[in-house]
Enzyme design. Structure first.
Site, PDB file in Angstrom:
ATOM      1  N   HIS A  67     -20.793  48.738   9.578  1.00 27.66           N
ATOM      2  CA  HIS A  67     -20.550  47.543   8.748  1.00 27.66           C
ATOM      3  C   HIS A  67     -21.535  46.427   9.073  1.00 27.66           C
ATOM      4  O   HIS A  67     -21.922  46.249  10.218  1.00 27.66           O
ATOM      5  CB  HIS A  67     -19.120  47.036   8.973  1.00 27.66           C
ATOM      6  CG  HIS A  67     -18.088  47.856   8.257  1.00 27.66           C
ATOM      7  ND1 HIS A  67     -17.768  49.140   8.641  1.00 27.66           N
ATOM      8  CD2 HIS A  67     -17.333  47.586   7.161  1.00 27.66           C
ATOM      9  CE1 HIS A  67     -16.840  49.619   7.814  1.00 27.66           C
ATOM     10  NE2 HIS A  67     -16.567  48.702   6.911  1.00 27.66           N
ATOM     11  N   SER A  84     -20.104  45.160  -0.528  1.00 23.50           N
ATOM     12  CA  SER A  84     -20.051  44.093   0.477  1.00 23.50           C
ATOM     13  C   SER A  84     -20.446  42.744  -0.113  1.00 23.50           C
ATOM     14  O   SER A  84     -19.876  41.713   0.247  1.00 23.50           O
ATOM     15  CB  SER A  84     -20.985  44.413   1.648  1.00 23.50           C
ATOM     16  OG  SER A  84     -20.378  45.331   2.523  1.00 23.50           O
ATOM     17  N   GLN A  88     -18.026  39.567   0.240  1.00 25.26           N
ATOM     18  CA  GLN A  88     -18.410  38.357   0.978  1.00 25.26           C
ATOM     19  C   GLN A  88     -18.394  37.140   0.059  1.00 25.26           C
ATOM     20  O   GLN A  88     -18.076  36.024   0.489  1.00 25.26           O
ATOM     21  CB  GLN A  88     -19.769  38.559   1.684  1.00 25.26           C
ATOM     22  CG  GLN A  88     -19.720  39.720   2.699  1.00 25.26           C
ATOM     23  CD  GLN A  88     -20.731  39.613   3.838  1.00 25.26           C
ATOM     24  OE1 GLN A  88     -21.360  38.577   4.064  1.00 25.26           O
ATOM     25  NE2 GLN A  88     -20.886  40.702   4.591  1.00 25.26           N
ATOM     26  N   PHE A 119     -17.609  42.350  14.062  1.00 23.37           N
ATOM     27  CA  PHE A 119     -16.288  41.915  13.591  1.00 23.37           C
ATOM     28  C   PHE A 119     -16.105  42.367  12.146  1.00 23.37           C
ATOM     29  O   PHE A 119     -16.896  42.018  11.273  1.00 23.37           O
ATOM     30  CB  PHE A 119     -16.235  40.388  13.678  1.00 23.37           C
ATOM     31  CG  PHE A 119     -15.007  39.770  13.099  1.00 23.37           C
ATOM     32  CD1 PHE A 119     -13.770  39.928  13.712  1.00 23.37           C
ATOM     33  CD2 PHE A 119     -15.086  38.993  11.945  1.00 23.37           C
ATOM     34  CE1 PHE A 119     -12.622  39.339  13.187  1.00 23.37           C
ATOM     35  CE2 PHE A 119     -13.944  38.397  11.416  1.00 23.37           C
ATOM     36  CZ  PHE A 119     -12.716  38.567  12.032  1.00 23.37           C
ATOM     37  N   VAL A 120     -15.059  43.149  11.913  1.00 24.24           N
ATOM     38  CA  VAL A 120     -14.782  43.614  10.549  1.00 24.24           C
ATOM     39  C   VAL A 120     -13.434  43.076  10.115  1.00 24.24           C
ATOM     40  O   VAL A 120     -12.438  43.199  10.830  1.00 24.24           O
ATOM     41  CB  VAL A 120     -14.797  45.165  10.465  1.00 24.24           C
ATOM     42  CG1 VAL A 120     -14.401  45.635   9.064  1.00 24.24           C
ATOM     43  CG2 VAL A 120     -16.178  45.706  10.824  1.00 24.24           C
ATOM     44  N   CYS A 122     -11.080  42.340   6.274  1.00 23.45           N
ATOM     45  CA  CYS A 122     -11.029  42.503   4.819  1.00 23.45           C
ATOM     46  C   CYS A 122     -11.238  41.138   4.175  1.00 23.45           C
ATOM     47  O   CYS A 122     -10.322  40.321   4.117  1.00 23.45           O
ATOM     48  CB  CYS A 122      -9.685  43.115   4.407  1.00 23.45           C
ATOM     49  SG  CYS A 122      -9.539  43.328   2.626  1.00 23.45           S
TER      50      CYS A 122
END
Lengths: 178, 178
Positions: A67, A84, A88, A119-120, A122
């Protein structure tokens, strides 16, 4: 796209359609294709999740390392995947003030240094303030816990991505199902 | 690239360097990065292989489904990865006669219909005649055996790809090590 159409796909088409349900992990779509027929978006999602759960810890860390950083260099260079980019933007990460941006970069770096993966979260479930405070809080966790938490976020991201791909009608019935 | 340089890589660089050691499975490079330091190309290769061995059967089938057909549509359209292009050329698959081509296409289709994944063979270890006869022979196997055989070929392909990436000098010492 209806679930019936999905069930009739050759694996090549299935992989190109679902290859980025988990960011940069087209292997997962390639793996689960043989589990057809799928009965709907929820069960298709569960099949992805069940496969992820079978992976050893290294594999789960690998998912996280696949990611991009939130509002990081890849985003700045316009090199994010389509999915993505959309996520974002949904989190309004394009509206960070210079101060928020500097703060996010610093926290992201601290997180990656500590855990060895980014850091992932949702982003569609969180706006920028929630992301910043979430990052700060999760930085305190143990690695073991962060792998689990990160992967749970990956699964949420995957659900939204599946909703985007599958029939809009079915999606509307399910949204808010979390 | 020396093994010391590899060991000093950030995971982003590691993934972009080794992301296609296993075709379209950058997850594997992402997974094993945390296993540094690596002591050489053989041990780096073993780390990839050990990770592959931890995958459930679905994951192994997924690896095979991530590979293109030999001399198939993707090759015809010029859409192979750089690595696959080189390998298919090494096997002289660009010199197939129309008859050989038709034969290969027919056998590939029969193989995919039977097993649900494409025929994978280390093209650098085989010229076109060996590939055609190998495909014909392996078509007789049980699925279980073909998953194992296909994955063993993936591991050989990975070894050559690693040799291409790592220091030429080290590569020369090792080539022929199979």
């Amino acid at each position: 796209l209806s679930i019936n159409q999905v069930n009739e796909m050759e694996y090549e088409d299935f992989i190109s359609t679902f290859g980025n349900v988990v960011e940069h992990c087209s292997l997962f779509a390639a793996a689960i294709w043989s589990q057809r027929p799928f009965h709907g978006v929820k069960q298709l999602h569960k099949t992805f999740c069940d496969f992820i759960d079978t992976l050893p810890k290294l594999g789960k860390e690998g998912i996280l390392r696949s990611h991009p950083d939130l509002a990081g260099r890849i985003a700045e260079r316009g090199l994010l995947t389509t999915e993505s980019t959309k996520e974002q933007l949904a989190a309004e990460l394009n509206t960070l003030t210079p101060e928020e941006k500097a703060n996010l970069t610093r926290l992201n770096e601290a997180y990656k240094t500590k855990f060895g993966f980014p850091f992932v979260i949702c982003a569609r479930d969180n706006k920028k303030a929630a992301i910043l405070s979430g990052l700060e809080a999760r930085l305190e966790n143990e690695t073991e816990k962060e792998v689990i938490q990160g992967v749970e976020e990956v699964k949420k991201i995957a659900f939204y991505r599946l909703l985007d791909i599958l029939q809009h009608e079915e999606a509307e019935k399910l949204i808010g199902g979390w």
